[in-house]
Design a protein around this motif. Structure first.
Motif, mmCIF file in Angstrom:
data_model
loop_
_atom_site.group_PDB
_atom_site.id
_atom_site.type_symbol
_atom_site.label_atom_id
_atom_site.label_comp_id
_atom_site.label_asym_id
_atom_site.label_seq_id
_atom_site.Cartn_x
_atom_site.Cartn_y
_atom_site.Cartn_z
ATOM 1 N N SER A 18 0.598 -1.341 0.106
ATOM 2 C CA SER A 18 -0.014 0.023 0.082
ATOM 3 C C SER A 18 0.824 1.296 0.084
ATOM 4 N N TRP A 43 -10.963 -8.194 3.945
ATOM 5 C CA TRP A 43 -10.574 -6.904 4.905
ATOM 6 C C TRP A 43 -10.654 -7.182 6.472
ATOM 7 N N THR A 44 -10.902 -8.462 6.761
ATOM 8 C CA THR A 44 -10.932 -8.947 8.039
ATOM 9 C C THR A 44 -9.615 -9.372 8.813
ATOM 10 N N LEU A 48 -4.190 -6.148 5.592
ATOM 11 C CA LEU A 48 -4.789 -5.162 4.509
ATOM 12 C C LEU A 48 -5.134 -3.647 5.538
ATOM 13 N N ALA A 49 -4.818 -3.495 6.728
ATOM 14 C CA ALA A 49 -5.019 -2.604 7.612
ATOM 15 C C ALA A 49 -4.514 -1.265 6.967
ATOM 16 N N LYS A 50 -3.290 -1.448 6.451
ATOM 17 C CA LYS A 50 -2.578 -0.216 6.088
ATOM 18 C C LYS A 50 -3.272 0.366 4.846
ATOM 19 N N TRP A 51 -4.170 -0.378 4.113
ATOM 20 C CA TRP A 51 -5.029 0.112 2.976
ATOM 21 C C TRP A 51 -5.901 0.894 3.334
ATOM 22 N N LYS A 52 -6.506 0.896 4.443
ATOM 23 C CA LYS A 52 -8.013 1.240 4.968
ATOM 24 C C LYS A 52 -8.001 3.046 4.732
ATOM 25 N N ASN A 53 -6.912 3.502 5.187
ATOM 26 C CA ASN A 53 -6.952 5.030 5.419
ATOM 27 C C ASN A 53 -6.818 5.526 3.948
ATOM 28 N N LEU A 55 -8.064 4.456 1.121
ATOM 29 C CA LEU A 55 -8.963 4.126 0.281
ATOM 30 C C LEU A 55 -9.720 5.294 0.174
ATOM 31 N N PRO A 62 -13.485 -0.414 -1.443
ATOM 32 C CA PRO A 62 -12.902 -1.834 -1.128
ATOM 33 C C PRO A 62 -14.084 -3.122 -1.718
ATOM 34 N N GLN A 64 -15.088 -6.704 -0.486
ATOM 35 C CA GLN A 64 -14.992 -7.656 0.651
ATOM 36 C C GLN A 64 -14.821 -9.016 -0.037
#
Length: 247
Positions: A18, A43-44, A48-53, A55, A62, A64
């Motif tokens: 990311s 996304w669970t 992939l947490a680094k992608w969330k902000n 997006l 995203p 799922q």
């Protein structure tokens, strides 16, 4: 490639880092208008947490996709199904497939068979079958270098790190020389724009940035085996660049 064409950007979130999404989207905008932007993954998963902000910042939707079976890549299937749905909707003129996974080789081939442009983006570890299945393939490592601040870039240059820069080998020189010959006139001169276009068709991952040069002209100058001539352009302010083999 026409810059006003609409592109569908489909990202394999399980397979792409990311860190340089901003540079990646800026690169994609050079080739068209990314009207559809989707990223696929489970996304669970913490990975992939680094992608969330990122997006929201880049207006990427995203998708799922749960991993129902161990060892099976559900993300690949979801991307492929969506790509075909988008293709038949006739809303885009091209696709940008962001992945280093060779599983998308057949998808890229099928999309090109349908007459749309396919741009691939992935890491240098990407298998060659996926690379050659695309019209153009861009390495993320190039975008990483573009995203570095000036201090980091200077430091990298001064220490001569070669991890991200390919060497100009004899096969590369042969490719350039033969391509110049292919499009040259009777006097051996070839319009550089035509040379660049044919290089891309012959080798989709050919990019002067792979060798540390922002453009094709300085790359060719650095080799020292070609004559370069600037000519007046009757239709615009920029001069036309022609090249020919010295040998």
């Amino acid at each position: 490639m026409e810059q006003d064409q609409n592109l569908a950007v489909l990202i394999d979130g399980d397979n792409i880092p990311s860190a340089y999404v901003k540079e990646m989207m800026a690169e994609i905008s050079k080739y068209g208008n990314p009207t559809i932007k989707r990223i696929y993954g489970d996304w669970t998963k913490p990975i992939l947490a680094k992608w969330k902000n990122l997006l929201l910042q880049n207006a990427i939707t995203p998708i799922q996709q749960y991993s129902y079976t161990t060892g099976k890549n559900a993300t690949d299937s979801a991307m492929i199904i969506d790509a075909m749905d988008i293709l038949y909707s006739h809303k885009v003129n091209g696709f940008c497939l962001v992945s280093s996974d060779s599983d998308f080789t057949r998808l890229a081939t099928r999309l090109r068979e349908a007459g749309v442009v396919v741009i691939g983006i992935g890491e240098k570890k990407t298998p060659n079958p996926f690379i050659v299945a695309c019209d153009k393939f861009i390495y993320i490592e190039i975008l990483k270098n573009q995203g570095d601040d000036s201090e980091s870039a200077v430091k990298r240059k001064s220490t001569k790190e070669e991890a991200d820069v390919d060497k100009i080998t004899p096969p590369v020189i042969k490719l350039i020389s033969s391509t110049i010959s292919d499009v040259a006139d009777e006097e051996g001169w070839a319009f550089l724009g035509d040379v660049g276009n044919l290089l891309q068709k012959k080798q989709p991952n050919f990019d002067s940035r792979n060798y540390g040069f922002a453009k094709l002209t300085p790359l060719i100058k650095s080799i020292g085996l070609y004559e370069i001539e600037q000519r007046e352009n009757q239709k615009g302010r920029f001069k036309l660049i022609y090249v020919r083999n010295l040998q």
